[in-house]
Design a protein around this motif. Sequence first.
Motif, mmCIF file in Angstrom:
data_model
loop_
_atom_site.group_PDB
_atom_site.id
_atom_site.type_symbol
_atom_site.label_atom_id
_atom_site.label_comp_id
_atom_site.label_asym_id
_atom_site.label_seq_id
_atom_site.Cartn_x
_atom_site.Cartn_y
_atom_site.Cartn_z
ATOM 1 N N GLU A 177 -48.710 -65.067 -71.813
ATOM 2 C CA GLU A 177 -49.916 -65.440 -72.568
ATOM 3 C C GLU A 177 -50.080 -64.585 -73.807
ATOM 4 N N ASP A 178 -49.700 -63.279 -73.715
ATOM 5 C CA ASP A 178 -49.858 -62.391 -74.844
ATOM 6 C C ASP A 178 -48.933 -62.790 -75.989
ATOM 7 N N ALA A 179 -47.685 -63.151 -75.663
ATOM 8 C CA ALA A 179 -46.725 -63.520 -76.707
ATOM 9 C C ALA A 179 -47.068 -64.856 -77.349
ATOM 10 N N LEU A 180 -47.678 -65.754 -76.588
ATOM 11 C CA LEU A 180 -47.957 -67.098 -77.108
ATOM 12 C C LEU A 180 -48.894 -67.096 -78.310
ATOM 13 N N ARG A 181 -49.741 -66.081 -78.407
ATOM 14 C CA ARG A 181 -50.684 -66.087 -79.526
ATOM 15 C C ARG A 181 -50.000 -65.863 -80.862
ATOM 16 N N TRP A 182 -48.733 -65.400 -80.826
ATOM 17 C CA TRP A 182 -48.002 -65.167 -82.072
ATOM 18 C C TRP A 182 -47.135 -66.360 -82.478
ATOM 19 N N THR A 183 -47.031 -67.373 -81.630
ATOM 20 C CA THR A 183 -46.091 -68.468 -81.899
ATOM 21 C C THR A 183 -46.369 -69.244 -83.188
ATOM 22 N N PRO A 184 -47.609 -69.331 -83.690
ATOM 23 C CA PRO A 184 -47.781 -70.037 -84.968
ATOM 24 C C PRO A 184 -46.981 -69.422 -86.114
ATOM 25 N N ILE A 185 -46.664 -68.127 -86.022
ATOM 26 C CA ILE A 185 -45.842 -67.510 -87.067
ATOM 27 C C ILE A 185 -44.473 -68.171 -87.112
ATOM 28 N N ASP A 186 -43.945 -68.534 -85.933
ATOM 29 C CA ASP A 186 -42.642 -69.193 -85.888
ATOM 30 C C ASP A 186 -42.638 -70.471 -86.711
ATOM 31 N N ALA A 187 -43.689 -71.257 -86.555
ATOM 32 C CA ALA A 187 -43.748 -72.540 -87.277
ATOM 33 C C ALA A 187 -43.874 -72.325 -88.783
ATOM 34 N N ILE A 188 -44.659 -71.333 -89.188
ATOM 35 C CA ILE A 188 -44.825 -71.045 -90.611
ATOM 36 C C ILE A 188 -43.492 -70.635 -91.227
ATOM 37 N N VAL A 189 -42.791 -69.743 -90.552
ATOM 38 C CA VAL A 189 -41.507 -69.272 -91.070
ATOM 39 C C VAL A 189 -40.481 -70.401 -91.071
ATOM 40 N N GLN A 190 -40.444 -71.182 -89.997
ATOM 41 C CA GLN A 190 -39.487 -72.299 -89.925
ATOM 42 C C GLN A 190 -39.677 -73.246 -91.104
ATOM 43 N N ALA A 191 -40.935 -73.581 -91.408
ATOM 44 C CA ALA A 191 -41.205 -74.490 -92.528
ATOM 45 C C ALA A 191 -40.758 -73.880 -93.846
ATOM 46 N N ALA A 192 -40.962 -72.574 -93.998
ATOM 47 C CA ALA A 192 -40.574 -71.919 -95.250
ATOM 48 C C ALA A 192 -39.054 -71.898 -95.410
ATOM 49 N N ILE A 193 -38.347 -71.659 -94.318
ATOM 50 C CA ILE A 193 -36.875 -71.646 -94.398
ATOM 51 C C ILE A 193 -36.343 -73.049 -94.661
ATOM 52 N N GLU A 194 -36.893 -74.024 -93.952
ATOM 53 C CA GLU A 194 -36.453 -75.408 -94.172
ATOM 54 C C GLU A 194 -36.778 -75.882 -95.575
ATOM 55 N N GLY A 195 -37.835 -75.326 -96.170
ATOM 56 C CA GLY A 195 -38.207 -75.685 -97.535
ATOM 57 C C GLY A 195 -37.520 -74.859 -98.586
ATOM 58 N N ALA A 196 -36.518 -74.073 -98.183
ATOM 59 C CA ALA A 196 -35.719 -73.243 -99.095
ATOM 60 C C ALA A 196 -36.571 -72.222 -99.836
ATOM 61 N N LYS A 197 -37.641 -71.772 -99.191
ATOM 62 C CA LYS A 197 -38.475 -70.727 -99.786
ATOM 63 C C LYS A 197 -37.830 -69.357 -99.632
ATOM 64 N N MET A 198 -36.939 -69.230 -98.654
ATOM 65 C CA MET A 198 -36.276 -67.960 -98.376
ATOM 66 C C MET A 198 -35.174 -68.234 -97.361
ATOM 67 N N PRO A 199 -34.167 -67.373 -97.281
ATOM 68 C CA PRO A 199 -33.133 -67.578 -96.264
ATOM 69 C C PRO A 199 -33.554 -67.063 -94.888
ATOM 70 N N GLY A 200 -34.461 -66.091 -94.850
ATOM 71 C CA GLY A 200 -34.920 -65.512 -93.598
ATOM 72 C C GLY A 200 -35.907 -64.402 -93.891
ATOM 73 N N CYS A 201 -36.388 -63.750 -92.861
ATOM 74 C CA CYS A 201 -37.362 -62.685 -93.082
ATOM 75 C C CYS A 201 -37.528 -61.841 -91.827
ATOM 76 N N MET A 202 -38.190 -60.710 -91.990
ATOM 77 C CA MET A 202 -38.691 -59.883 -90.903
ATOM 78 C C MET A 202 -40.215 -59.887 -90.994
ATOM 79 N N VAL A 203 -40.859 -60.031 -89.848
ATOM 80 C CA VAL A 203 -42.320 -59.953 -89.781
ATOM 81 C C VAL A 203 -42.683 -58.896 -88.748
#
Length: 787
Positions: free
Chosen positions: A65-91
Amino acid sequence: MKRRVLHGALVGTLGASLLFCNAARREAPPATAKAATEDASVPAEIAPPAAPADGGSLAPPVVDEDALRWTPIDAIVQAAIEGAKMPGCMVVVGRHDDVLFERAYGARALLPERAPMTPETLFDLASLTKPIATATSIMILVDRGKVDLDARASRYVPELARLPAFTVRQLLLHTSGLPAATPLSDWSTDRAEVIRRIAALTPRSQPGERFNYSDVGFVVLQEIVQRVSGKELAAFASEEVFAPLGMKDTGFLPSPELRLRAAPTEQRDGGFILGEVHDPRAFALGGVGGHAGVFSTAHDLSRFARAMLARGELDHRRLFATKTFERFVARHDTSKGGRALGWDVDSAFATHRSGLFSAKAFGHGGYTGTAMWIDPERDLFVIFLSNRVHPDGKGAVNPVVSEIATVAVNAAEVKTGIDVLRAESFERLRGARVGLVTNASARAKDGKTTIDVLRAAAPAVTLAAIFTPEHGLGGDREGKIADGAYEGVPVVSLYGDRFTPTSESLAGVDTLVFDLQDVGVRFYTYASTMKRAMKVAAERHLRFVVLDRPNPIGGVEVQGPVLAETDVKGFVNHHALPLRHGMTMGELARLFAADDGLELELDVVKTIGWRRKETFDRTGLAWTAPSPNLRSLRSVALYPAVGLLESTNVSVGRGTSMPFEIVAAPWMDGAAVARRLNEAEIAGVAFEPLTITPTSSVHANKRCRGVRITVNDATRFEPVRTALAIAGVLRALHPDDWSFDGMDRMLRHAPAMDAIRAGKGLADVEATWALDLATFKARRARFLLYK
């Protein structure tokens, strides 16, 4: 019929940032687990499990349950990578004392060949150099009295005397009037020539007139550091900033070994830039510029951010005094919004800032795709590191950073059981007729009482009855409490003619909901009220739901004697607990159910975002007094110590403005008691003499002398040991006046009382309960819900 026991089951959805399911759980991975994967869209710890080789069915997925609250970050980063905004990142997201979330996404390199992003990746920080290296170095020199923020820059660099008289402060705020940059031909490794050309510039505006972001200004600051300290900025920052903070991989001009871990940027001279500064002017300067040139990792930057949240200190290494830190990050108005000294606050440049940050937040970004925000009010930092300019310079990440920061603020926020229940749309109580055990101190994040939140949940939930503990519905009464009503709902007192709900009061109730703020001490009576309500629920086959809350004095330390089974009797001494149990109400409910063999359906709605080591002041929640004399968190912290003495003939501050912060009596020599206690050097606490006249309770309307107790280091303060020390001093100085025997009404441990009588030291007294305490700790572990 035996009832099911559900401990912390989750149903429904908690906002946009949490996902819940009813899958069976097994041990979950830690929330700060790191993942490095070339598939940017699926971080390792949330990837679907592989099918069994034998073709059997998959095991139920892990639900953390604790880790699940961070999962929206995954979707934000995935969209940015798929949109060629960046090749990857560290958060990375964290607090002053810990990292809450750290994850590597995507690739650190796409060309000439693909390489995965890892937590060890080294990033060109670009303009993050300005606050982390240059401004921090300046503030260290300010702290040492070697630089005056309001002195003309020409005091330190005389060549600048022909320019308008801008100050060091104005350079840090980008209001010096210097231009953003000059032609690349002006920049070289010849420092004297660079400064000569800057001194010959035509200013863009008069000093202080308007904000003009200036790389040139930070090269001047670089020169000030060198001339005042006698060291190049690279050496000074390394020795005075990075090394003290343990930032082992941070600095200008990374070594060949570090370059192998670097994230490449664009191409220069026919190849990709790898481990060399991307900024062309910093490159022309030889790789060291006051405006750009520092390389670092997510781990190192998190150490810097933690030091800033601790006001300039990390692991007992201090960069500068607290007052200097406050000057460093204080907001200044400019023509384009708020800036701090080397930092952004809310200027027009702060497009990566989350709107949920507090007004105290400060941060900065870097051209290569880096950003860091630090919010002291929320005790939160967010670090985003990417090489968005790789491979073709067309990436864009500022909106991504802002989105991630907003998720981080929400995810890091402590949400109590009632907030979680409401965010789930009351799904687990849908259709229930509720009897609510509570008082006015039980509130949601928005300040509404749990009573009003459940009333507003109608018709999904019916609030059929309210049951109040000691101190009544308002939490502000003393003595027996009468029954009443609230907005047409009957209010039944459990501290008056009865201590347990009656059959008549439970008519039409099918679920008992418990929401009270405890204070983490055995003799505070709200846990006793819960235990009695649980027994009634078991007898009547009622569901029992605990809306959990943080333990305000923390959930790590467990101290004091354990109440013997033979002493478990009455309302106060209700269970075999140590004096300081280190548990939440939800965890106590699990313990009570197991110890007493209660057959009931127990559901704990867990608090989200609380960590055991956090005291209430670190939660961001507003404190509402659960009882009349615990109005402040100072009183709460001292309650386990001073409360132990309340059953003797001393005033503990009832009837004063300092309840549970003092110990006083007409017969006491306060100065002598304070002196003796301070000489004992009790960890984390100090004593000062005082004279006071309580208006009620013990020694009402009598002039008393005594001591005021102040916790000056919460990390070292041990309340039970403090109480024992006070007891020892009172026995030594006032053996005929102080009624020592009364202390056992709260301590409830004859061997310890005998040891104190015999004048034994603190360690010997504590040894009398050590074995029982160790046994309790081992048993307690299986009922804990939080890390």
